[in-house]
Each structure stands twice: as structure tokens, then as C-alpha cells.
Design a protein around this motif. Structure first.
Motif, mmCIF file in Angstrom:
data_model
loop_
_atom_site.group_PDB
_atom_site.id
_atom_site.type_symbol
_atom_site.label_atom_id
_atom_site.label_comp_id
_atom_site.label_asym_id
_atom_site.label_seq_id
_atom_site.Cartn_x
_atom_site.Cartn_y
_atom_site.Cartn_z
ATOM 1 N N THR A 24 0.854 -1.195 0.000
ATOM 2 C CA THR A 24 0.000 0.000 0.000
ATOM 3 C C THR A 24 0.891 1.246 0.000
ATOM 4 N N ASN A 25 0.271 2.399 -0.203
ATOM 5 C CA ASN A 25 1.017 3.658 -0.098
ATOM 6 C C ASN A 25 0.799 4.307 1.249
ATOM 7 N N ARG A 26 0.227 3.547 2.213
ATOM 8 C CA ARG A 26 -0.044 4.124 3.539
ATOM 9 C C ARG A 26 0.336 3.146 4.650
ATOM 10 N N PRO A 27 1.599 2.683 4.676
ATOM 11 C CA PRO A 27 1.988 1.694 5.686
ATOM 12 C C PRO A 27 1.785 2.186 7.121
ATOM 13 N N ASP A 28 1.730 3.516 7.297
ATOM 14 C CA ASP A 28 1.470 4.059 8.642
ATOM 15 C C ASP A 28 0.046 3.773 9.100
ATOM 16 N N LYS A 29 -0.844 3.472 8.138
ATOM 17 C CA LYS A 29 -2.258 3.249 8.475
ATOM 18 C C LYS A 29 -2.639 1.767 8.361
ATOM 19 N N VAL A 30 -1.668 0.892 8.263
ATOM 20 C CA VAL A 30 -1.951 -0.548 8.189
ATOM 21 C C VAL A 30 -1.572 -1.179 9.531
ATOM 22 N N ILE A 31 -2.470 -2.006 10.052
ATOM 23 C CA ILE A 31 -2.312 -2.509 11.425
ATOM 24 C C ILE A 31 -2.955 -3.894 11.535
ATOM 25 N N GLY A 32 -2.559 -4.655 12.522
ATOM 26 C CA GLY A 32 -3.196 -5.951 12.783
ATOM 27 C C GLY A 32 -4.258 -5.790 13.863
ATOM 28 N N MET A 33 -5.437 -6.343 13.594
ATOM 29 C CA MET A 33 -6.496 -6.379 14.616
ATOM 30 C C MET A 33 -6.862 -7.851 14.726
ATOM 31 N N HIS A 34 -6.183 -8.548 15.636
ATOM 32 C CA HIS A 34 -6.316 -10.004 15.711
ATOM 33 C C HIS A 34 -7.368 -10.360 16.758
#
Ligand SMILES: NC(=O)c1ccc[n+]([C@@H]2O[C@H](COP(=O)([O-])OP(=O)(O)OC[C@H]3O[C@@H](n4cnc5c(N)ncnc54)[C@H](O)[C@@H]3O)[C@@H](O)[C@H]2O)c1
Length: 296
Positions: free
Chosen positions: A129-139
Motif C-alpha cells: 500500500t502507499n499508507r503503511p502508517d495506516k496498516v495494522i493488525g487487529m487479531h
């Protein structure tokens, strides 16, 4: 964060959509299969009935919850207004990378993109993606409406702001978030899978039988079920694939999957989903019957 999109309406996706909808969020539930979507709505309705029967929800609140969910087979249509997307599609790296490439195209640039993956690197997912700061794990844990934990996984570039937003949101769902960094297995599976693997080794080496191993761990450690029964519940193929992720990711032989586990998966004995694992599940899940192979 107001509008939520959930991708994948299987075991986890329907539970995730359920908890968001029950807490007042409009949810777009997306799956490539219309049949899976209809099945998910049926499951959510049945699970809500159980909560109503316990007196924890009114019939009207149940209806409101169901009204909060719309279903879509088009990802583009389902995610266009989302502030947060929670991806809970099949555990497959290439599939998830493709989904996140599409999410980059179809979502608002400010949308947060979360994955419910059990074992795939959040940093790797973020890299497409172009937004790695906004990618997260919600496990989330299975079953989602019941289990309190959300393991919040920070990728290498996930921002503090996004992490805080996801933690606060998890609390609004009545969950207890716990933060972990993005390394193989995160925390939950890094600790759980070696325990399951060690239980399988104990059986493989003849230290004890299936019932004895599970009884010792259940009663001795006050676990709700023994590790072999839990492995059957999770799916032996899933356990094997997570152990492989740990083994490959750390390059440490302590994570090497037990050869018995490898054989069982190769033989199609995958636990509850195939009817046979350490136990025989052909008579349902109520009665524990040790699989014939492991009977003395
Ligand atoms: N099952 C568990 O106990 C558990 C626990 C925690 C996390 N997880 C993780 O949650 C995720 C989902 O697992 P699950 O057990 O719900 O799987 P599942 O097989 O029950 O459901 C996956 C769903 O994804 C759909 N799907 C596949 N490709 C898609 C696409 N391109 N777009 C939209 N939908 C698509 C499938 O049709 C299916 O309905 C996985 O990443 C898994 O590792 C599972």
C-alpha cells in the motif's frame, strides 16, 4: 471512526461484523461468495438470538444490529465509504496482498486498513500500500462475540496515532486490546503454538496418551481445554502452517513442527473440520472420543 467494512464473511468475518454492528457501527460485510454472505447473516442472527435469550439484548436491539449490516460481493462498492476496513479473508499471503492492493485503490486515502491475520506479517501486507502508517493488525479471537481479546499488531511503520485509534475503538466494542509488535506469530500464536507442538511431541514420543496430556494441562494449568483438543478446534492444518511461519521466520529449530502433526495433516486428519484429529468428531463436539489410532 464511523463506517466499517469487513472483508471475508467466514468464521471470523461474521463475528467481527456482528460485534461492530451490535455496538452501533454501520458495517459493510464483503465476500466473493454470496452464499457465504447469506450464511454469515444466518449465523449472526442465531448468535444474537442467544444473547436475547440470556436477557442481554432486546429483540429491537437485535433488529437494529442486523439493520446495521449491509452485504456486498463487490469490494469496490463495499469499502468506498469505510473509515476502517478489517480484512478477515482466507489465510493466504498472495490473496491478502491482492486484497490490500485493491484496498489502496478503492478506499479513502485516510482510511485505516486492518488485517485479522493469524500469522502473516503486517509489515509485508503494508508494503503493497502507499499508507503503511495506516496498516495494522487487529487479531480477534474465535468466537469473536465471546472472546474479549484483540491483539493489536503494529507493523514496522504503523503510526502511534493509528495504533491509539484502533486501541480506543477496540475498547468501544467491549474488548480488551493488547499491543504487540510485528514479529512471527505476534504474541498469541508464538506462545500457544509451541505449547500445542510440545503436546503433540509428548504424544509422538509416548510420554502419555491423548486423554492424559489434555487432562494434565486442563486440570493442572486451569486451561478450559487441553492443547490437543484445542489443536483439533483450531484445525491441524492451521497449526502446522503457523508453526511453519514461526520456524521460517526465526530460523530456530525449536519451532519445527512435530512429524506426527505433519503426517496427520498430510493424511487429511485436520481436527473438527475433517471429523478426525486427536479426537474423533464424527458424533459432534459434545462428547470427547479419542481417535481410534490413539486409543490404547
Ligand atoms: N478461525 C480462527 O480461529 C481464526 C482466529 C483468529 C484469526 N483468524 C484469521 O482470520 C482470517 C479468516 O479466517 P476464517 O477462519 O474466518 O476463514 P474462513 O475460511 O472461515 O473465511 C474466509 C472467507 O473469506 C472469503 N474470501 C476469500 N477470498 C476473498 C476475497 N478476495 N474477498 C472477499 N472475501 C474473500 C471466503 O469466501 C470465506 O468466506 C484468516 O486470516 C485467519 O488466519 C482465524
Amino acid at each position: 471512526m464511523k463506517r466499517i467494512a469487513v472483508i471475508g464473511s467466514g468464521t471470523m468475518g461474521n463475528g467481527i461484523a456482528h460485534v461492530f454492528a451490535q455496538n452501533g457501527f454501520p458495517v459493510s460485510l464483503i465476500d466473493i461468495s454470496e452464499e457465504a454472505l447469506q450464511k454469515a447473516l444466518g449465523t449472526i442472527s442465531k448468535n444474537l438470538d442467544r444473547i436475547v435469550a440470556k436477557g442481554n439484548l432486546t429483540e429491537e436491539q437485535k433488529q437494529q444490529t442486523l439493520n446495521n449490516i449491509s452485504t456486498h460481493t463487490s469490494m469496490e462498492e463495499g469499502v468506498k465509504d469505510a473509515d476502517l476496513v478489517v480484512e478477515a479473508a482466507t489465510e493466504n499471503v498472495d490473496l491478502k496482498l491482492n486484497i490490500f492492493r485493491d484496498l489502496e485503490k478503492f478506499t479513502k486515502p485516510e482510511a485505516i486498513l486492518a488485517s485479522n491475520t493469524s500469522s502473516i506479517s503486517i509489515t509485508k501486507i503494508a508494503s503493497v500500500t502507499n499508507r503503511p502508517d495506516k496498516v495494522i493488525g487487529m487479531h480477534f479471537m474465535n468466537p469473536v462475540p465471546v472472546m474479549k481479546l484483540v491483539e493489536v499488531i503494529r507493523g514496522y511503520s504503523t503510526s502511534d496515532e493509528v495504533t491509539t485509534q484502533v486501541i480506543e475503538l477496540s475498547k468501544k466494542l467491549g474488548k480488551v486490546p493488547a499491543e504487540a509488535n510485528d514479529y512471527p506469530g505476534f504474541v498469541a500464536n508464538r506462545i500457544l503454538m509451541p505449547m500445542i507442538n510440545e503436546a503433540i511431541y509428548s504424544l509422538f514420543e509416548g510420554v502419555a496418551g491423548v486423554e492424559e496430556i489434555d487432562t494434565i494441562m486442563k486440570l493442572g494449568m486451569a486451561h478450559p481445554m487441553g492443547p490437543l483438543q484445542l489443536a483439533d478446534f483450531i484445525g491441524l492444518d492451521v497449526c502446522l502452517s503457523i508453526l511453519n511461519v514461526l520456524h521460517d521466520g526465526f530460523g530456530n529449530p525449536k519451532y519445527a513442527p512435530c512429524p506426527l502433526l505433519v503426517n496427520m495433516v498430510q493424511a487429511g486428519h485436520k481436527g473438527i473440520k475433517s471429523g478426525q484429529g486427536f479426537y474423533s468428531w464424527t458424533h459432534g463436539t459434545k462428547e470427547l472420543v479419542v481417535a481410534e489410532r490413539f486409543r490404547k
